[in-house]
Design a protein around this motif. Structure first.
Motif, PDB file in Angstrom:
ATOM      1  N   LEU A   9      22.193  47.553 -11.581  1.00  0.00           N
ATOM      2  CA  LEU A   9      21.433  47.989 -12.754  1.00  0.00           C
ATOM      3  C   LEU A   9      20.977  46.753 -13.522  1.00  0.00           C
ATOM      4  CD1 LEU A   9      20.483  50.079 -14.896  1.00  0.00           C
ATOM      5  CD2 LEU A   9      22.808  50.034 -15.825  1.00  0.00           C
ATOM      6  N   ILE A  10      19.672  46.635 -13.705  1.00  0.00           N
ATOM      7  CA  ILE A  10      19.126  45.560 -14.538  1.00  0.00           C
ATOM      8  C   ILE A  10      18.567  46.238 -15.793  1.00  0.00           C
ATOM      9  CG2 ILE A  10      17.443  43.690 -14.741  1.00  0.00           C
ATOM     10  CD1 ILE A  10      19.561  43.039 -12.648  1.00  0.00           C
ATOM     11  N   ALA A  11      19.167  45.920 -16.929  1.00  0.00           N
ATOM     12  CA  ALA A  11      18.849  46.632 -18.176  1.00  0.00           C
ATOM     13  C   ALA A  11      18.254  45.660 -19.182  1.00  0.00           C
ATOM     14  CB  ALA A  11      20.136  47.246 -18.733  1.00  0.00           C
ATOM     15  N   ALA A  47      16.317  49.660 -16.243  1.00  0.00           N
ATOM     16  CA  ALA A  47      16.353  50.461 -17.471  1.00  0.00           C
ATOM     17  C   ALA A  47      15.823  49.630 -18.631  1.00  0.00           C
ATOM     18  CB  ALA A  47      17.780  50.920 -17.772  1.00  0.00           C
ATOM     19  N   VAL A  48      15.049  50.288 -19.495  1.00  0.00           N
ATOM     20  CA  VAL A  48      14.568  49.605 -20.697  1.00  0.00           C
ATOM     21  C   VAL A  48      15.147  50.306 -21.932  1.00  0.00           C
ATOM     22  CG1 VAL A  48      12.474  48.607 -19.704  1.00  0.00           C
ATOM     23  CG2 VAL A  48      12.382  50.927 -20.673  1.00  0.00           C
ATOM     24  N   PHE A  49      15.445  49.488 -22.924  1.00  0.00           N
ATOM     25  CA  PHE A  49      16.073  49.970 -24.160  1.00  0.00           C
ATOM     26  C   PHE A  49      15.204  49.567 -25.336  1.00  0.00           C
ATOM     27  CE2 PHE A  49      20.300  51.299 -22.645  1.00  0.00           C
ATOM     28  CZ  PHE A  49      20.240  50.831 -21.337  1.00  0.00           C
ATOM     29  N   ALA A  70      14.484  53.811 -15.944  1.00  0.00           N
ATOM     30  CA  ALA A  70      15.296  54.679 -16.807  1.00  0.00           C
ATOM     31  C   ALA A  70      15.112  54.224 -18.249  1.00  0.00           C
ATOM     32  CB  ALA A  70      16.757  54.590 -16.402  1.00  0.00           C
ATOM     33  N   LEU A  71      15.330  55.175 -19.144  1.00  0.00           N
ATOM     34  CA  LEU A  71      15.120  54.917 -20.559  1.00  0.00           C
ATOM     35  C   LEU A  71      16.477  54.950 -21.277  1.00  0.00           C
ATOM     36  CD1 LEU A  71      12.973  54.709 -22.823  1.00  0.00           C
ATOM     37  CD2 LEU A  71      12.858  57.211 -22.797  1.00  0.00           C
ATOM     38  N   GLY A  72      16.634  54.023 -22.205  1.00  0.00           N
ATOM     39  CA  GLY A  72      17.877  54.020 -22.978  1.00  0.00           C
ATOM     40  C   GLY A  72      17.603  53.721 -24.435  1.00  0.00           C
ATOM     41  N   LEU A  96      14.749  63.492 -25.389  1.00  0.00           N
ATOM     42  CA  LEU A  96      13.651  62.594 -24.989  1.00  0.00           C
ATOM     43  C   LEU A  96      13.893  62.001 -23.599  1.00  0.00           C
ATOM     44  CD1 LEU A  96      12.927  60.728 -28.345  1.00  0.00           C
ATOM     45  CD2 LEU A  96      11.605  62.552 -27.274  1.00  0.00           C
ATOM     46  N   ASP A  97      14.862  62.573 -22.884  1.00  0.00           N
ATOM     47  CA  ASP A  97      15.178  62.105 -21.532  1.00  0.00           C
ATOM     48  C   ASP A  97      15.730  60.694 -21.488  1.00  0.00           C
ATOM     49  OD1 ASP A  97      14.492  64.471 -20.414  1.00  0.00           O
ATOM     50  OD2 ASP A  97      12.475  63.848 -19.802  1.00  0.00           O
ATOM     51  N   ALA A  98      16.300  60.249 -22.593  1.00  0.00           N
ATOM     52  CA  ALA A  98      17.019  58.973 -22.508  1.00  0.00           C
ATOM     53  C   ALA A  98      18.226  59.214 -21.596  1.00  0.00           C
ATOM     54  CB  ALA A  98      17.475  58.520 -23.886  1.00  0.00           C
TER      55      ALA A  98
END
Ligand code: PEP
Length: 263
Positions: A9-11, A47-49, A70-72, A96-98
Motif C-alpha cells: 500500500l502506497i498512501a 490511496a490518497v488522503f 482508494a480514498l482516505g 463518500l466511499d472513503a
C-alpha cells in the motif's frame, strides 16, 4: 513472516494542501502518468488522503473515470453525529466511499493533544463505520534517546488496539516523528526492526492471523530514491508519504518502486 500475501500500500497524505480544483488536476495527472508508464494497477494499492473539503470531488472523479485509487480521510471524530462543531463523522466519510482514515498522525497528537485513548476511540469510530484505520505510531527524537526506537510506538499501538476484534481490517503506520518532513528517513534496518515489533504487537493483541494479514507501513521522508530499500524489508508493506505525495512525478515513481529498482 513473508510479505507475499500482503498487497503493498502506497498512501499519500496531502495534509492541508491542494484545494478541490488542484485535487482534480493532481489525481488526473497521477492516473495518466501511471498509465503512460504502463503501471499495473494490481501490483500496488494506491490511496490518497485529501483534506475533507476535497473528498467529495475526488470521489466523484475516481468513480466517473474508474481511477483505481482508494480514498482516505486524514482524521475523523470519535462521535457518530451530534453537537460537535467542526467535527467530521466516520458515517459521512463512509457515505463518500472513503475506505481508509488516518488516525493518530503525530501532527494530530502534537498540535491537537490527541492522547493514546483518543486515538483508540477514533479507531473504534472508524471500525463502526466500516472504515479501515491507518493507525500512526512513532517515537520522537527524545523518546528515541531515552527508550530506543520501538518502546513508544509499541505502547501506542497496544492502546490503539484495545477492544479491536481479531478479524478487523486495520493498517499500521510506523512514522518516527523525527523523520517526518525532516529529509532524514530512518534506515531500512531501523524501519524493519520497529515494523517487526509492531507486527508482534498485532499478534499479541489480535492473534497470529491478524498479524500475518495486517499491512505495516513505514512513513517519514520517503522519496523515490529510498522507497525500494524500505520495500525490500520483510515487515514493511508499504509507505505513508507526506511531502513527496504532492509531486505527481515523484509520487508516481514511489508507486512504481518495483520498476525502477527491480525489487
Ligand atoms: C507524514 O506526515 O505522514 C509523512 C510521512 O511526511 P513526509 O513524507 O513529508 O516525511
Amino acid at each position: 513472516m513473508g510479505s507475499v500475501t500482503r498487497k503493498p500500500l502506497i498512501a499519500g497524505n496531502w495534509k492541508m494542501n491542494l484545494d478541490h480544483l488542484q485535487a482534480v488536476a493532481f489525481v488526473q495527472k497521477l492516473h495518466w502518468t501511471l498509465k503512460d508508464a504502463g503501471h499495473e494497477n494490481d501490483s500496488v494499492e494506491v490511496a490518497v488522503f485529501p483534506p475533507f473539503t476535497d473528498i467529495r470531488t475526488v470521489q466523484t472523479l475516481i468513480d466517473a473515470d474508474k481511477i483505481p485509487f482508494a480514498l482516505g480521510a486524514q482524521d475523523l471524530s470519535t462521535k457518530d453525529s451530534g453537537a460537535y462543531t467542526g467535527e467530521v463523522s466516520g458515517a459521512f466519510l463512509a457515505k463518500l466511499d472513503a475506505r481508509y482514515v488516518i488516525i493518530g498522525h503525530s501532527e494530530r497528537r502534537e498540535y491537537h493533544g490527541e492522547s493514546d485513548d483518543v486515538v483508540a476511540a477514533k479507531v473504534q469510530a472508524a471500525l463502526r463505520h466500516g472504515l479501515v484505520p491507518v493507525i500512526c505510531v512513532g517515537e520522537t527524537a527524545e523518546d528515541l534517546e531515552k527508550f530506543g526506537a520501538s518502546a513508544v510506538p509499541a505502547g501506542q499501538l497496544k492502546t490503539a488496539l484495545e477492544g479491536v476484534a481479531s478479524d478487523a481490517d486495520i493498517v499500521v503506520a510506523y512514522e518516527p516523528v523525527w523523520a517526518i518532513g525532516s529529509g532524514q528517513a530512518a534506515t531500512p534496518d531501523q524501519a524493519q526492526e520497529v515494523c517487526a515489533k509492531l507486527r508482534a504487537v498485532v499478534a499479541e493483541s489480535l492473534g497470529a492471523d491478524a498479524a500475518e494479514k495486517t499491512r505495516v507501513l513505514y512513513g517519514g521522508s520517503v522519496k523515490s530514491g529510498n522507497i525500494a530499500s524500505f520495500m525490500r524489508e520483510p515487515d514493511v508493506d508499504g509507505a505513508l508519504v507526506g511531502g513527496a505525495s504532492l509531486v505527481v512525478d515523484e509520487f508516481a515513481a514511489i508507486i512504481r518502486y518495483q520498476k525502477h529498482v527491480g525489487v
